[in-house]
Design a protein around this motif. Structure first.
Motif, PDB file in Angstrom:
ATOM      1  N   GLN A 106      41.963  44.829  41.574  1.00  6.91           N
ATOM      2  CA  GLN A 106      41.515  44.626  42.950  1.00  6.91           C
ATOM      3  C   GLN A 106      40.138  45.266  43.190  1.00  6.91           C
ATOM      4  O   GLN A 106      39.270  44.663  43.819  1.00  6.91           O
ATOM      5  N   LEU A 109      37.586  43.125  41.553  1.00  2.00           N
ATOM      6  CA  LEU A 109      37.346  41.875  42.280  1.00  2.00           C
ATOM      7  C   LEU A 109      36.425  42.058  43.476  1.00  2.00           C
ATOM      8  O   LEU A 109      35.626  41.182  43.783  1.00  2.00           O
ATOM      9  N   ARG A 156      42.069  36.047  33.704  1.00  2.00           N
ATOM     10  CA  ARG A 156      43.349  36.691  33.976  1.00  2.00           C
ATOM     11  C   ARG A 156      44.347  35.679  34.538  1.00  2.00           C
ATOM     12  O   ARG A 156      45.467  35.563  34.061  1.00  2.00           O
ATOM     13  N   ASN A 157      43.898  34.911  35.546  1.00  2.00           N
ATOM     14  CA  ASN A 157      44.820  33.943  36.138  1.00  2.00           C
ATOM     15  C   ASN A 157      45.210  32.854  35.152  1.00  2.00           C
ATOM     16  O   ASN A 157      46.332  32.359  35.179  1.00  2.00           O
ATOM     17  N   LEU A 266      35.500  26.607  41.274  1.00  2.00           N
ATOM     18  CA  LEU A 266      35.332  26.714  42.716  1.00  2.00           C
ATOM     19  C   LEU A 266      36.607  27.244  43.376  1.00  2.00           C
ATOM     20  O   LEU A 266      36.579  28.161  44.194  1.00  2.00           O
ATOM     21  N   LEU A 267      37.733  26.660  42.988  1.00  2.00           N
ATOM     22  CA  LEU A 267      39.007  27.054  43.590  1.00  2.00           C
ATOM     23  C   LEU A 267      39.415  28.445  43.106  1.00  2.00           C
ATOM     24  O   LEU A 267      39.934  29.243  43.884  1.00  2.00           O
ATOM     25  N   GLY A 269      37.508  30.847  42.365  1.00  2.00           N
ATOM     26  CA  GLY A 269      36.670  31.853  43.000  1.00  2.00           C
ATOM     27  C   GLY A 269      37.179  32.291  44.355  1.00  2.00           C
ATOM     28  O   GLY A 269      36.750  33.305  44.883  1.00  2.00           O
ATOM     29  N   SER A 270      38.094  31.534  44.934  1.00  2.00           N
ATOM     30  CA  SER A 270      38.634  31.942  46.228  1.00  2.00           C
ATOM     31  C   SER A 270      39.923  32.738  46.044  1.00  2.00           C
ATOM     32  O   SER A 270      40.768  32.755  46.916  1.00  2.00           O
ATOM     33  N   VAL A 271      40.060  33.352  44.873  1.00  2.00           N
ATOM     34  CA  VAL A 271      41.145  34.278  44.526  1.00  2.00           C
ATOM     35  C   VAL A 271      42.484  33.591  44.375  1.00  2.00           C
ATOM     36  O   VAL A 271      43.109  33.677  43.345  1.00  2.00           O
ATOM     37  N   LYS A 272      42.916  32.877  45.419  1.00  2.00           N
ATOM     38  CA  LYS A 272      44.096  32.053  45.218  1.00  2.00           C
ATOM     39  C   LYS A 272      43.587  30.736  44.656  1.00  2.00           C
ATOM     40  O   LYS A 272      42.530  30.290  44.983  1.00  2.00           O
TER      41      LYS A 272
END
Lengths: 273, 322
Positions: A106, A109, A156-157, A266-267, A269-272
């Motif tokens: 966190q 980020l 990571r995701n 793009l998606l 980068g918005s964390v979710k």
């Protein structure tokens, strides 16, 4: 049935109107860049050129070519380094969690959301004192560091989606930390590398604030060169538009061929995402 | 699988002590360079900037003697910074709202099982791949009051043509501090360019949200006899709440950092009608050599962003499995 037909027609009509709206700036920039100086005037902006004239492209290229070269020298190494470090970080944070790893993530980020103005003064001083002010390696370093959070996030995701069981089999065979990374994780990582590669290249290519603060001519990346080109009042609009298209072309080409991966970045980068 | 998950990964902090192995150190060693880099270049530098903002360093030569809150008092009484805050407020509200509405609208249209879906989607998103500088250069010309869009408006019979970014009118122009409070009309030109560039982002997020709503939910509503409009408001939209939060926070984040677009398109504008804190900081610091005041502006920017980003990050990451 006929109502459905009408609805569909209206749907496509609205979509086409919007599509035309989004393309309108491209159209104007393109036709203007192809006009000779004599045809560039305020009243005839929307008219097609009577003949195609590439002289403005030549002039723009002359002014922008050092910047284009600098941007390439900058964006390619920065993208490669950030992707490699991001992959290692993502692996450690997703498959080898340790106490506090989520909090650490966190804090990492948050680095991608800060306004870079709030680090600019120290950054300039530090770059100057270590001799990296006004140099391509200096800018590469800066882009790598501030690109780390998003690269780590994307990998990571991505790795969270790889089942732990896959690693378990290797672990039973006695494969170690780096062995598992090389033999199991890396071969599966190609899509993540494509996503971060496209994303980071686009970001570095398009970046302006660091470039404008940390470089002076002739070491300036293309966006600063373009800004200088359009900032000078004597430059004709056709040359400015040719320059704008030229500066946008590399990222646009990447987008046209690999748009799917760009949108994933793009998606992400918005964390979710 | 006979093995317990807890034995496999080092996720459980409160287990019996495990033997010390390299395997437990490698992850931290891997992360160490990045941790140090971010600790220094993000957090260290923010603290450094914070310290500078309390000094008297308002000349080319660094003067790090203590100045208390004087720089903050100075910027908040400054005509330019007051204008920045006003502009940032109106820009953010309008930019976020319009991008969100257009994004949602386009996402719903694209989600209607249309032909050439990929083409339309790409067309709405491609401006995202373009630099703000390029957008600024092109739109500066399109919204030049004596040509571009105004030629079309004129052909359509409009007599009062908008002056776009050279307009200095502020609506409704209520005296507030040293400035007039209201929407500077010049900002509308910048908002149009920003929406052109960023609405595709909202569309992409909404589209992925729409695609994750199970079809049986939509069908169930249809069976209940709800017409399309009610289904949308009662069934679909509530499902998109989480996406809307993401869209709003991300767009606010972009809006607060807006710099390149303004730089290329309008500059600070006459009487600072299109100025932003980002621009003010840049010019105050590097052209005016008021380093301490520039630092104070950037700290205010950081705080404004943190108000939105910190709760969002906490909320986004909490939902994940530990």
């Amino acid at each position: 049935m006929s109502l459905r037909r009408v609805n569909r027609a209206v749907l496509y009509l609205v979509l086409c109107i919007f599509a035309a709206g989004y393309l309108m700036p491209v159209y104007v920039a393109l036709i203007t860049s192809l006009k000779p100086n004599s045809e560039v005037d305020l009243a005839r902006m929307w008219q097609l050129p009577t003949r195609i004239d590439l002289s403005s492209w030549g002039q723009a290229f002359e002014r922008l070519s050092p910047g284009l070269a600098t941007s390439l020298e900058l964006a390619i190494p920065a993208t490669i380094i950030v992707a490699i470090v991001g992959a290692c970080n993502g692996y450690a944070l997703s498959k080898w969690r340790f106490p506090g790893s989520r909090t650490l993530f966190q804090w990492l980020l948050f680095g991608m959301f800060i306004p870079y103005q709030s680090v600019l003064i120290p950054l300039l001083k530090v770059m100057d004192s270590i001799g990296l002010y006004n140099s391509v390696p200096g800018l590469v370093l800066v882009h790598v560091i501030y690109g780390l959070p998003i690269a780590t996030l994307i990998f990571r995701n991505f790795y969270v989606g790889i089942p732990d069981d896959l690693l378990e089999a290797g672990r039973i065979d006695g494969t170690g930390y780096w062995g598992l990374f090389r033999s199991i994780i890396l071969p599966l990582s190609v899509p993540a590398f494509v996503v971060i590669g496209i994303w980071e290249f686009t970001q570095v290519w398009n970046e302006f604030l660091f470039a404008a603060t940390l470089t002076t001519p002739p070491h300036q990346p293309v966006m600063v060169a373009l800004q200088n080109l359009s900032g000078s009042q004597i430059v004709q609009w056709n040359v400015q538009m040719a320059g704008a298209i030229m500066a946008a072309l590399p990222t646009l080409i990447v987008y046209i061929f690999l748009g799917k991966y760009f949108v994933r970045g793009l998606l992400a980068g918005s964390v979710k995402g | 699988m006979a093995m317990q998950p807890a034995e496999m990964t080092i996720t459980q902090p409160r287990r019996a002590r495990k033997p010390w192995t390299w395997e437990r150190v490698y992850p931290i060693l891997t992360l160490l360079p990045s941790i140090i880099a971010i600790a220094v270049f993000v957090y260290g530098f923010i603290v450094w900037t914070g310290v500078v903002s309390f000094t008297k360093w308002n000349t080319l030569v660094p003067d790090l003697s203590w100045n208390g809150f004087a720089n903050y008092r100075a910027i908040f009484q400054d005509f330019r910074f007051q204008s920045d805050l006003r502009n940032l407020l109106f820009f953010t509200v309008l930019f976020v709202l319009v991008s969100m509405i257009i994004g949602l609208f386009l996402a719903v249209l694209v989600d209607q099982k249309i032909r050439l879906e990929g083409l339309f989607r790409s067309l709405f998103i491609f401006p995202m791949a373009i630099a703000f500088i390029v957008t600024g250069v092109v739109w500066q010309w399109l919204l030049n009051p004596s040509t571009g869009v105004n030629l079309i408006l004129k052909a359509l019979g409009l007599t009062h043509l908008p002056k776009w970014y050279v307009d200095i009118t502020i609506v409704p122009s209520i005296p507030w501090g040293h400035i007039k409070f209201g929407l500077p009309l010049a900002l509308l030109a910048v908002i149009i360019a920003a929406v052109w560039q960023m609405s595709g982002f909202a569309m992409a997020l909404y589209l992925s949200g729409l695609r994750s709503i199970p079809d049986d939910l939509k069908e169930a509503a249809a069976v209940d006899g709800a017409n399309a409009w009610t289904t949308f408001w009662r069934v679909i939209l509530p499902q998109l709440n989480a996406v809307t939060v993401t869209v709003v926070i991300m767009l606010i984040h972009i809006s607060m950092k807006t710099f390149d677009l303004i730089y290329a398109m309008t500059g600070p504008g006459a009487a600072f009608v299109t100025d932003m804190p980002s621009m003010d900081m840049f010019q105050t610091t590097f052209q005016g050599n008021h380093y301490a005041q520039g630092a104070a502006i950037s700290i205010i920017m950081l705080l404004l962003l943190a108000i939105f980003i910190v709760p969002y990050l906490t909320y986004s990451l909490r939902g994940e499995k530990p």
